[in-house]
Design a protein around this motif. Sequence first.
Motif, PDB file in Angstrom:
ATOM      1  N   ASP A  41       1.070  -0.362  -2.601  1.00 29.45           N
ATOM      2  CA  ASP A  41       1.351  -1.869  -2.670  1.00 29.45           C
ATOM      3  C   ASP A  41       2.990  -1.960  -2.502  1.00 29.45           C
ATOM      4  O   ASP A  41       3.776  -1.095  -2.497  1.00 29.45           O
ATOM      5  N   ASP A  42       3.424  -3.092  -1.928  1.00 25.02           N
ATOM      6  CA  ASP A  42       4.897  -3.335  -1.669  1.00 25.02           C
ATOM      7  C   ASP A  42       5.483  -2.483  -0.788  1.00 25.02           C
ATOM      8  O   ASP A  42       6.809  -2.010  -1.200  1.00 25.02           O
ATOM      9  N   PHE A  43       4.877  -1.875   0.049  1.00 22.94           N
ATOM     10  CA  PHE A  43       5.528  -0.874   0.823  1.00 22.94           C
ATOM     11  C   PHE A  43       6.696  -0.985   1.588  1.00 22.94           C
ATOM     12  O   PHE A  43       6.880  -2.280   2.162  1.00 22.94           O
ATOM     13  N   VAL A  63       7.461  -9.330   6.337  1.00 19.97           N
ATOM     14  CA  VAL A  63       6.678 -10.319   6.897  1.00 19.97           C
ATOM     15  C   VAL A  63       7.507 -11.518   7.007  1.00 19.97           C
ATOM     16  O   VAL A  63       7.476 -12.196   8.109  1.00 19.97           O
ATOM     17  N   GLN A  64       8.328 -11.840   5.994  1.00 17.15           N
ATOM     18  CA  GLN A  64       9.026 -13.313   6.141  1.00 17.15           C
ATOM     19  C   GLN A  64      10.534 -12.931   7.040  1.00 17.15           C
ATOM     20  O   GLN A  64      10.578 -13.813   7.709  1.00 17.15           O
ATOM     21  N   GLY A  65      10.965 -12.044   6.868  1.00 14.39           N
ATOM     22  CA  GLY A  65      12.045 -11.314   7.960  1.00 14.39           C
ATOM     23  C   GLY A  65      11.512 -11.444   9.291  1.00 14.39           C
ATOM     24  O   GLY A  65      12.254 -12.169  10.268  1.00 14.39           O
ATOM     25  N   GLY A 111      -1.899 -14.071   1.558  1.00 15.86           N
ATOM     26  CA  GLY A 111      -0.644 -14.998   1.384  1.00 15.86           C
ATOM     27  C   GLY A 111      -1.253 -16.358   1.240  1.00 15.86           C
ATOM     28  O   GLY A 111      -2.445 -16.715   1.373  1.00 15.86           O
ATOM     29  N   TYR A 112      -0.377 -17.264   0.740  1.00 15.96           N
ATOM     30  CA  TYR A 112      -0.613 -18.828   0.252  1.00 15.96           C
ATOM     31  C   TYR A 112      -1.445 -19.423   1.653  1.00 15.96           C
ATOM     32  O   TYR A 112      -2.137 -20.247   1.369  1.00 15.96           O
ATOM     33  N   TYR A 113      -1.030 -18.876   2.702  1.00 14.29           N
ATOM     34  CA  TYR A 113      -1.577 -19.726   3.962  1.00 14.29           C
ATOM     35  C   TYR A 113      -3.151 -19.347   4.063  1.00 14.29           C
ATOM     36  O   TYR A 113      -3.950 -20.621   4.319  1.00 14.29           O
TER      37      TYR A 113
HETATM   38  P1  C2E Z   1       1.812  -7.854  -6.447  1.00 16.43           P
HETATM   39  O1  C2E Z   1       0.651  -6.767  -6.867  1.00 16.43           O
HETATM   40  O2  C2E Z   1       2.934  -7.615  -5.131  1.00 16.43           O
HETATM   41  O3  C2E Z   1       1.155  -9.110  -6.110  1.00 16.43           O
HETATM   42  C1  C2E Z   1       1.368 -10.279  -5.002  1.00 16.43           C
HETATM   43  C2  C2E Z   1       2.298 -11.233  -5.694  1.00 16.43           C
HETATM   44  O4  C2E Z   1       2.913 -11.994  -4.679  1.00 16.43           O
HETATM   45  C3  C2E Z   1       1.581 -12.282  -6.658  1.00 16.43           C
HETATM   46  O5  C2E Z   1       2.629 -12.546  -7.768  1.00 16.43           O
HETATM   47  C4  C2E Z   1       1.125 -13.438  -5.705  1.00 16.43           C
HETATM   48  O6  C2E Z   1       0.941 -14.440  -6.601  1.00 16.43           O
HETATM   49  C5  C2E Z   1       2.403 -13.334  -4.965  1.00 16.43           C
HETATM   50  N1  C2E Z   1       2.072 -13.986  -3.493  1.00 16.43           N
HETATM   51  C6  C2E Z   1       0.854 -13.921  -2.807  1.00 16.43           C
HETATM   52  N2  C2E Z   1       0.789 -14.666  -1.830  1.00 16.43           N
HETATM   53  C7  C2E Z   1       2.251 -15.058  -1.764  1.00 16.43           C
HETATM   54  C8  C2E Z   1       2.925 -15.852  -0.593  1.00 16.43           C
HETATM   55  O7  C2E Z   1       2.490 -16.238   0.393  1.00 16.43           O
HETATM   56  N3  C2E Z   1       4.047 -16.405  -0.897  1.00 16.43           N
HETATM   57  C9  C2E Z   1       4.841 -15.943  -2.203  1.00 16.43           C
HETATM   58  N4  C2E Z   1       6.075 -16.200  -2.330  1.00 16.43           N
HETATM   59  N5  C2E Z   1       4.264 -15.060  -2.984  1.00 16.43           N
HETATM   60  C10 C2E Z   1       2.938 -14.576  -2.901  1.00 16.43           C
HETATM   61  P2  C2E Z   1       2.239 -12.678  -9.190  1.00 16.43           P
HETATM   62  O8  C2E Z   1       0.678 -13.056  -9.411  1.00 16.43           O
HETATM   63  O9  C2E Z   1       3.374 -13.342  -9.830  1.00 16.43           O
HETATM   64  O10 C2E Z   1       2.360 -10.986  -9.538  1.00 16.43           O
HETATM   65  C11 C2E Z   1       3.587 -10.530  -9.592  1.00 16.43           C
HETATM   66  C12 C2E Z   1       3.505  -8.922  -9.685  1.00 16.43           C
HETATM   67  O11 C2E Z   1       3.172  -8.523 -11.075  1.00 16.43           O
HETATM   68  C13 C2E Z   1       2.347  -8.238  -8.764  1.00 16.43           C
HETATM   69  O12 C2E Z   1       3.068  -8.071  -7.552  1.00 16.43           O
HETATM   70  C14 C2E Z   1       2.157  -7.104  -9.601  1.00 16.43           C
HETATM   71  O13 C2E Z   1       3.121  -6.111  -9.445  1.00 16.43           O
HETATM   72  C15 C2E Z   1       2.141  -7.663 -10.967  1.00 16.43           C
HETATM   73  N6  C2E Z   1       0.832  -7.830 -11.577  1.00 16.43           N
HETATM   74  C16 C2E Z   1       0.158  -8.811 -11.504  1.00 16.43           C
HETATM   75  N7  C2E Z   1      -0.919  -8.672 -12.320  1.00 16.43           N
HETATM   76  C17 C2E Z   1      -0.909  -7.415 -12.783  1.00 16.43           C
HETATM   77  C18 C2E Z   1      -1.782  -6.461 -13.381  1.00 16.43           C
HETATM   78  O14 C2E Z   1      -2.902  -6.811 -13.667  1.00 16.43           O
HETATM   79  N8  C2E Z   1      -1.666  -5.492 -13.650  1.00 16.43           N
HETATM   80  C19 C2E Z   1      -0.304  -4.672 -13.573  1.00 16.43           C
HETATM   81  N9  C2E Z   1      -0.014  -3.605 -13.531  1.00 16.43           N
HETATM   82  N10 C2E Z   1       0.529  -5.479 -12.601  1.00 16.43           N
HETATM   83  C20 C2E Z   1       0.235  -6.815 -12.320  1.00 16.43           C
END
Ligand code: C2E
Length: 278
Positions: free
Chosen positions: A176-178, A203-205, A255-257
């Motif tokens: 994730d998040d590479f 991606v956004q860059g 993504g949101y799209y």
């Molecule tokens: P992540 O695993 O990288 O998850 C993707 C995050 O990006 C999610 O935020 C998602 O809502 C958001 N996202 C998806 N598409 C888009 C887009 O097009 N634009 C933008 N701006 N954002 C987008 P979220 O749900 O707030 O979660 C944030 C982070 O919290 C996650 O990043 C993950 O690292 C952590 N997380 C969430 N749920 C869990 C879980 O059940 N367990 C653990 N350990 N971590 C979690």
Amino acid sequence: RAKDDGGGVHCTYVPSLHADAEERRTLELSLRHAIAKEEMHLNFQPVVNAQSEGIVSFEALLRWTSEEHGMVSPAKFIPLAEDTRLIVPIGKWVLHEACRQATRWPEEIKVAVNVSGEQLLEPNFTATVVEALAATGLPANRLELEVTESVFLRDGRTANEALEAIIALGCSIALDDFGTGYSSLGYLRSIRFSTIKVDRSFVQGAAQESPESIAIIRAVVAMAQSLEMQTTAEGVETVEQADMIRELGCTKIQGYYFGRPMEASEAYSLVAKRRNAA
Ligand code: C2E
Ligand code: MG
Ligand code: MG
Ligand code: MG
């Protein structure tokens, strides 16, 4: 603390430091009971095939609506859960709930679950995964675990062993998040990731025509291809970004799209609708 040091010059910082610590403490108290009080639930965000745009998986994302604090962002409570190790029991609940929901979907698509280092490095982690699969009846090949590069920093050897054991069960692992961590790339040699998730910032860059972001995505895609791994572009919000990403060769898009994180019932309907349309 500043007071104890007898440093009068620090006095102006005391109130805000105190407020921060206080907020964390009350948040932690609430977090401790969040599962028992049924304040947690999962959202699911679709991941689509970049070419066909068919749904290939859903990522489970944890949501917390606290009685005392209202909706709390994962950006706030996940780090707190990690620091306090509350992520271990919470993560166990997430695994069960994600697997349980996935068994109900009208198609056999994968569910992806985020796993923190604190969970992965627990001696019982593999047993927790086995239990979640057994209790829900989800086949192992429908469960993907998402880990970040940071898990290799702390205790690379234990992380490797845990991931090997998970792969032996038949589950897949996504990185994730590479690109945002301290990539040593060494672990790409030892772990067979199914997917590398390219962080949203690239991606956004790329969509803003940053030559650096474009070059990095190209390189990651080429590297993944030769390692026989897939690539997911995270955070695709517009049609322009989707087109750009497709051109750069990422195999999956999230993504949101294509869809925001949604309630389980909406995820179910989305799969059912797409299935009827096909
Ligand atoms: P992540 O695993 O990288 O998850 C993707 C995050 O990006 C999610 O935020 C998602 O809502 C958001 N996202 C998806 N598409 C888009 C887009 O097009 N634009 C933008 N701006 N954002 C987008 P979220 O749900 O707030 O979660 C944030 C982070 O919290 C996650 O990043 C993950 O690292 C952590 N997380 C969430 N749920 C869990 C879980 O059940 N367990 C653990 N350990 N971590 C979690
Ligand atoms: Mg993730
Ligand atoms: Mg991510
Ligand atoms: Mg993230």
